[in-house]
Design a protein around this motif. Sequence first.
Motif, mmCIF file in Angstrom:
data_model
loop_
_atom_site.group_PDB
_atom_site.id
_atom_site.type_symbol
_atom_site.label_atom_id
_atom_site.label_comp_id
_atom_site.label_asym_id
_atom_site.label_seq_id
_atom_site.Cartn_x
_atom_site.Cartn_y
_atom_site.Cartn_z
ATOM 1 N N ALA A 110 1.920 -6.160 3.809
ATOM 2 C CA ALA A 110 2.797 -5.002 3.921
ATOM 3 C C ALA A 110 2.009 -3.740 4.262
ATOM 4 C CB ALA A 110 3.572 -4.818 2.624
ATOM 5 N N LEU A 111 0.830 -3.589 3.642
ATOM 6 C CA LEU A 111 0.013 -2.410 3.922
ATOM 7 C C LEU A 111 -0.550 -2.455 5.340
ATOM 8 C CD1 LEU A 111 -1.925 -2.009 0.561
ATOM 9 C CD2 LEU A 111 -0.082 -0.571 1.438
ATOM 10 N N GLY A 112 -0.891 -3.648 5.823
ATOM 11 C CA GLY A 112 -1.361 -3.771 7.202
ATOM 12 C C GLY A 112 -0.298 -3.324 8.189
ATOM 13 N N HIS A 161 14.533 -4.380 -6.629
ATOM 14 C CA HIS A 161 14.139 -5.737 -7.004
ATOM 15 C C HIS A 161 13.678 -6.506 -5.775
ATOM 16 C CE1 HIS A 161 15.282 -9.979 -8.491
ATOM 17 N NE2 HIS A 161 14.130 -9.628 -9.030
ATOM 18 N N LEU A 162 12.443 -6.978 -5.786
ATOM 19 C CA LEU A 162 11.886 -7.716 -4.663
ATOM 20 C C LEU A 162 12.032 -9.224 -4.830
ATOM 21 C CD1 LEU A 162 8.595 -5.669 -4.168
ATOM 22 C CD2 LEU A 162 10.696 -5.503 -2.831
ATOM 23 N N GLY A 163 12.064 -9.694 -6.063
ATOM 24 C CA GLY A 163 12.174 -11.126 -6.328
ATOM 25 C C GLY A 163 11.650 -11.441 -7.709
ATOM 26 N N ASP A 164 11.662 -12.705 -8.050
ATOM 27 C CA ASP A 164 11.152 -13.162 -9.343
ATOM 28 C C ASP A 164 9.915 -14.018 -9.113
ATOM 29 O OD1 ASP A 164 13.263 -11.984 -10.793
ATOM 30 O OD2 ASP A 164 14.553 -13.653 -10.240
ATOM 31 N N GLU A 165 8.911 -13.771 -9.911
ATOM 32 C CA GLU A 165 7.652 -14.496 -9.743
ATOM 33 C C GLU A 165 7.350 -15.344 -10.965
ATOM 34 O OE1 GLU A 165 3.279 -13.805 -7.938
ATOM 35 O OE2 GLU A 165 4.208 -12.097 -8.929
ATOM 36 N N GLU A 166 7.042 -16.603 -10.716
ATOM 37 C CA GLU A 166 6.721 -17.512 -11.807
ATOM 38 C C GLU A 166 5.242 -17.410 -12.163
ATOM 39 O OE1 GLU A 166 7.529 -22.143 -13.165
ATOM 40 O OE2 GLU A 166 7.991 -21.491 -11.124
ATOM 41 N N PHE A 167 4.947 -17.564 -13.436
ATOM 42 C CA PHE A 167 3.579 -17.619 -13.922
ATOM 43 C C PHE A 167 3.103 -19.070 -13.926
ATOM 44 C CE2 PHE A 167 4.461 -13.407 -14.942
ATOM 45 C CZ PHE A 167 3.388 -12.769 -15.535
ATOM 46 N N PRO A 272 12.469 9.057 -6.240
ATOM 47 C CA PRO A 272 13.736 9.474 -5.623
ATOM 48 C C PRO A 272 13.482 10.435 -4.462
ATOM 49 C CG PRO A 272 13.896 9.579 -8.012
ATOM 50 C CD PRO A 272 12.446 9.315 -7.696
ATOM 51 N N GLY A 273 14.236 10.288 -3.393
ATOM 52 C CA GLY A 273 14.018 11.118 -2.216
ATOM 53 C C GLY A 273 12.719 10.783 -1.523
ATOM 54 N N ALA A 274 12.376 9.498 -1.493
ATOM 55 C CA ALA A 274 11.094 9.053 -0.938
ATOM 56 C C ALA A 274 10.954 9.467 0.523
ATOM 57 C CB ALA A 274 10.973 7.541 -1.069
ATOM 58 N N GLY A 275 9.711 9.734 0.914
ATOM 59 C CA GLY A 275 9.407 10.098 2.279
ATOM 60 C C GLY A 275 9.314 8.883 3.181
ATOM 61 N N PRO A 276 8.968 9.090 4.442
ATOM 62 C CA PRO A 276 8.926 7.984 5.411
ATOM 63 C C PRO A 276 7.871 6.939 5.091
ATOM 64 C CG PRO A 276 8.058 10.020 6.358
ATOM 65 C CD PRO A 276 8.691 10.394 5.074
ATOM 66 N N ALA A 277 6.759 7.336 4.473
ATOM 67 C CA ALA A 277 5.716 6.353 4.171
ATOM 68 C C ALA A 277 6.182 5.390 3.093
ATOM 69 C CB ALA A 277 4.435 7.066 3.728
ATOM 70 N N GLU A 278 6.736 5.915 1.986
ATOM 71 C CA GLU A 278 7.221 5.057 0.921
ATOM 72 C C GLU A 278 8.369 4.172 1.402
ATOM 73 O OE1 GLU A 278 6.597 8.318 0.834
ATOM 74 O OE2 GLU A 278 6.555 9.082 -1.222
ATOM 75 N N THR A 279 9.268 4.758 2.209
ATOM 76 C CA THR A 279 10.410 4.003 2.722
ATOM 77 C C THR A 279 9.950 2.857 3.617
ATOM 78 O OG1 THR A 279 11.791 5.997 2.644
ATOM 79 C CG2 THR A 279 12.555 4.175 4.027
ATOM 80 N N ALA A 280 8.966 3.139 4.474
ATOM 81 C CA ALA A 280 8.460 2.097 5.370
ATOM 82 C C ALA A 280 7.757 0.997 4.583
ATOM 83 C CB ALA A 280 7.514 2.711 6.395
ATOM 84 N N LEU A 281 6.956 1.379 3.582
ATOM 85 C CA LEU A 281 6.256 0.368 2.797
ATOM 86 C C LEU A 281 7.256 -0.511 2.050
ATOM 87 C CD1 LEU A 281 3.721 -0.948 1.774
ATOM 88 C CD2 LEU A 281 3.533 0.835 0.024
ATOM 89 N N LEU A 282 8.296 0.085 1.497
ATOM 90 C CA LEU A 282 9.324 -0.707 0.826
ATOM 91 C C LEU A 282 9.959 -1.690 1.802
ATOM 92 C CD1 LEU A 282 11.093 -1.304 -1.628
ATOM 93 C CD2 LEU A 282 12.590 0.578 -0.911
ATOM 94 N N GLU A 283 10.200 -1.258 3.005
ATOM 95 C CA GLU A 283 10.773 -2.136 4.023
ATOM 96 C C GLU A 283 9.858 -3.329 4.288
ATOM 97 O OE1 GLU A 283 11.199 -2.012 8.882
ATOM 98 O OE2 GLU A 283 11.418 -0.143 7.758
#
Length: 319
Positions: A110-112, A161-167, A272-283
């Motif tokens: 995602a960061l790449g 929520h991105l998903g559930d991760e098993e241990f 809240p009110g995230a900028g374009p960088a946070e929004t893009a990373l979430l995407e």
Amino acid sequence: MSLRRFEYALAVAEAGSVTAAAAESLHVAQPSVSQQIRGLERELGVTLFARTPTGLVPTAAGRAFLRDAEVAVRAARRAKATARAGAEELGGELVVVAQMGLGTRQLPGALGALRRRFPRLEVTVFEEADPVELERLARRGVVDLGLIAGPCREELYEGHHLGDEEFVVVTSPEHAQLAAERVELRVLEREPWIRFDHDSALDAVLRDVLRDNELAPVTVARVSQTATAVRWAAQGLGVTLVPTSAVPPGFEHLTRPVSPAVSLPTVAAVRPGAGPAETALLEFLRQERWNCTGFSGSGSGPAHNWVTPPSSTNSAPVV
């Protein structure tokens, strides 16, 4: 009172001396930094730094000032970056925090993608095992996006929520339990355990798992990083329990899901009110695979989903 003086004070606090701050981070002449610090102290009417044998250290008043100065500087950088984003010139710094090793596999991709979209953007990522420290950073406005287990404080950040991760449990190559597709927790009671720092969210998960299954195994080591726990378990020091995505490449064959199953929701906490960088990373994070299960399959036996409940003393999520 200029923002530049705030930046000078923060640089001196980090470097421990005016000379080092001037040369290494500010790239200006040392007299200029000294002059700015003296002017700031006169304007505030307090002494910000005390001289010690090991260098300059913030005074009590200085520490209080620097906490708010850091928030102000980050906010100014974020505002500047947002203003420039429309021209596809997004810059500035994005701070990402991953709780308990979450996103070890997903975050790099995602960061790449984020860096390819915004090549001028500087991204700082660090793991924070202590939920109390994580909340402190969030309240100071230092964290732009956090990967956490469980819900977030809605007055501070919005949870996605991105998903559930098993241990999974990690053992040595010679361990008999590797023959099973899913390991019963009760058979691990006599095994030595590699655990995590007492105040960490990871140890809170493990502590609740052991308690709920009425297990009281011996602890042979405590570590701060999930990768360290996995590598030590692979060498036969003991067994450990980590999120699936936190298992370093090459160690997957030493992992097995457990029964009863242990899983946690992975949440992206965004201001809240995230900028374009946070929004893009979430995407980009949403495009990664988050519903992780054990590498060896889910097994054929019955297993219930276990999610660590928040408690008053060991709550884990808290941006």
